[in-house]
Design a protein around this motif. Structure first.
Motif, PDB file in Angstrom:
ATOM      1  N   MET A   1      36.603  41.157  26.712  1.00 28.30           N
ATOM      2  CA  MET A   1      37.505  40.502  27.649  1.00 28.30           C
ATOM      3  C   MET A   1      38.195  41.596  28.453  1.00 28.30           C
ATOM      4  O   MET A   1      38.060  42.777  28.147  1.00 28.30           O
ATOM      5  CB  MET A   1      38.533  39.633  26.901  1.00 28.30           C
ATOM      6  CG  MET A   1      37.918  38.470  26.140  1.00 28.30           C
ATOM      7  SD  MET A   1      39.139  37.460  25.248  1.00 28.30           S
ATOM      8  CE  MET A   1      39.566  38.555  23.889  1.00 28.30           C
ATOM      9  N   HIS A   2      38.937  41.212  29.479  1.00 27.34           N
ATOM     10  CA  HIS A   2      39.597  42.194  30.332  1.00 27.34           C
ATOM     11  C   HIS A   2      41.111  42.131  30.128  1.00 27.34           C
ATOM     12  O   HIS A   2      41.748  41.130  30.482  1.00 27.34           O
ATOM     13  CB  HIS A   2      39.276  41.929  31.802  1.00 27.34           C
ATOM     14  CG  HIS A   2      37.854  42.226  32.162  1.00 27.34           C
ATOM     15  ND1 HIS A   2      37.463  42.556  33.445  1.00 27.34           N
ATOM     16  CD2 HIS A   2      36.721  42.262  31.416  1.00 27.34           C
ATOM     17  CE1 HIS A   2      36.163  42.775  33.464  1.00 27.34           C
ATOM     18  NE2 HIS A   2      35.691  42.586  32.244  1.00 27.34           N
ATOM     19  N   ALA A   3      41.662  43.185  29.564  1.00 26.09           N
ATOM     20  CA  ALA A   3      43.109  43.253  29.360  1.00 26.09           C
ATOM     21  C   ALA A   3      43.804  43.616  30.673  1.00 26.09           C
ATOM     22  O   ALA A   3      43.190  44.145  31.595  1.00 26.09           O
ATOM     23  CB  ALA A   3      43.439  44.288  28.285  1.00 26.09           C
ATOM     24  N   ASN A   4      45.085  43.325  30.734  1.00 27.34           N
ATOM     25  CA  ASN A   4      45.916  43.687  31.893  1.00 27.34           C
ATOM     26  C   ASN A   4      45.361  43.124  33.202  1.00 27.34           C
ATOM     27  O   ASN A   4      45.344  43.796  34.238  1.00 27.34           O
ATOM     28  CB  ASN A   4      46.053  45.207  31.997  1.00 27.34           C
ATOM     29  CG  ASN A   4      46.651  45.818  30.753  1.00 27.34           C
ATOM     30  OD1 ASN A   4      47.617  45.303  30.200  1.00 27.34           O
ATOM     31  ND2 ASN A   4      46.065  46.907  30.282  1.00 27.34           N
ATOM     32  N   SER A   5      44.894  41.891  33.141  1.00 26.88           N
ATOM     33  CA  SER A   5      44.352  41.230  34.313  1.00 26.88           C
ATOM     34  C   SER A   5      44.609  39.734  34.196  1.00 26.88           C
ATOM     35  O   SER A   5      44.780  39.210  33.088  1.00 26.88           O
ATOM     36  CB  SER A   5      42.849  41.515  34.432  1.00 26.88           C
ATOM     37  OG  SER A   5      42.291  40.836  35.533  1.00 26.88           O
ATOM     38  N   ILE A   6      44.627  39.048  35.344  1.00 26.63           N
ATOM     39  CA  ILE A   6      44.736  37.591  35.360  1.00 26.63           C
ATOM     40  C   ILE A   6      43.367  36.975  35.656  1.00 26.63           C
ATOM     41  O   ILE A   6      42.821  36.225  34.859  1.00 26.63           O
ATOM     42  CB  ILE A   6      45.761  37.117  36.408  1.00 26.63           C
ATOM     43  CG1 ILE A   6      47.114  37.800  36.174  1.00 26.63           C
ATOM     44  CG2 ILE A   6      45.904  35.590  36.351  1.00 26.63           C
ATOM     45  CD1 ILE A   6      47.768  37.488  34.866  1.00 26.63           C
ATOM     46  N   LEU A   7      42.818  37.325  36.805  1.00 28.04           N
ATOM     47  CA  LEU A   7      41.450  36.941  37.149  1.00 28.04           C
ATOM     48  C   LEU A   7      40.614  38.201  37.301  1.00 28.04           C
ATOM     49  O   LEU A   7      41.054  39.178  37.897  1.00 28.04           O
ATOM     50  CB  LEU A   7      41.425  36.145  38.458  1.00 28.04           C
ATOM     51  CG  LEU A   7      42.107  34.775  38.449  1.00 28.04           C
ATOM     52  CD1 LEU A   7      42.029  34.136  39.835  1.00 28.04           C
ATOM     53  CD2 LEU A   7      41.491  33.852  37.406  1.00 28.04           C
ATOM     54  N   SER A   8      39.422  38.164  36.749  1.00 27.87           N
ATOM     55  CA  SER A   8      38.487  39.280  36.869  1.00 27.87           C
ATOM     56  C   SER A   8      37.234  38.806  37.585  1.00 27.87           C
ATOM     57  O   SER A   8      37.058  37.612  37.846  1.00 27.87           O
ATOM     58  CB  SER A   8      38.132  39.828  35.483  1.00 27.87           C
ATOM     59  OG  SER A   8      39.275  40.360  34.842  1.00 27.87           O
ATOM     60  N   GLY A   9      36.369  39.740  37.899  1.00 26.97           N
ATOM     61  CA  GLY A   9      35.163  39.332  38.599  1.00 26.97           C
ATOM     62  C   GLY A   9      34.190  40.470  38.781  1.00 26.97           C
ATOM     63  O   GLY A   9      34.406  41.595  38.321  1.00 26.97           O
TER      64      GLY A   9
END
Length: 202
Positions: free
Chosen positions: A112-120
């Motif tokens: 998963m991607h920490a320190n983010s809201i939406l990733s892409g």
């Protein structure tokens, strides 16, 4: 008991995945790929979720075709935050991005991607059989339903695959577990991953 009954089903807590394509009128994709290979010559690969391949550090280039592309993606991020009904006071969006180059035998493990809201991500080069992004639910149904269901559905599936296509952008919640399947191509697959977040305008 009568079979004529009125049944409703409500699927709670939908997970949005947005997709769109960027046309050749927006940026010069060939030039972006050339710029990426120049960056690769200057940086060693970092290891995060990637198993093999090359992943850059966060890139902060300006006045390049790559930065033009990412500025365009950043501008479009407001549309997705609108879908989430984010308060307007938070509409200072930041975008951090990096480049991935993978070839035969390389993959990205579940993360998963920490320190983010939406990733892409956006795909720049996708040879045949070069791997696809796979999303898994962040819920117990990943394990619960699999013991007794006869087939996968939108409710019970333990994962969903989205095909990698050149010039396609995929946006997803940063908390959503995902991986990238192993590439069977000897040619490079090139993509740009990014994280977005926002802060109070004050």
């Amino acid at each position: 008991m009568s079979d004529d009954i009125n049944i409703t089903c409500t699927n709670l807590w939908a997970t949005p995945i947005w997709q769109y394509y960027i046309s050749d009128d927006v940026v010069n994709f060939s030039q972006i790929i050339s710029e990426i290979y120049k960056i690769k010559q200057l940086q060693n690969s970092r290891v995060v979720s990637n198993k093999g391949g090359w992943q850059s550090d966060f890139i902060e280039s300006k006045d390049t075709e790559l930065s033009k592309l990412m500025d365009y993606i950043k501008k479009n991020m407001y549309k997705f935050y609108d879908d989430l009904k984010v308060k307007k006071k938070f509409y200072n969006i930041e975008l951090k991005y990096w480049v991935n180059i993978s070839s035969f035998g390389h993959e990205n493990l579940k993360h998963m991607h920490a320190n983010s809201i939406l990733s892409g991500c956006i795909y720049l080069k996708t040879p045949q059989d070069s791997g696809n992004i796979i999303f898994q639910p962040n819920l117990a149904n990943e394990y619960f339903f699999q013991s007794f269901t006869s087939c996968d559905t939108d409710i019970t599936s333990p994962q969903t695959l989205f095909y990698a296509e050149e010039k396609k952008v995929i946006i997803f919640p940063a908390y959503l577990p995902h991986s990238v399947s192993e590439t069977n191509s000897v040619e490079d697959r090139i993509s740009i991953g990014f994280n977005s977040f926002f802060y109070d305008k004050g």
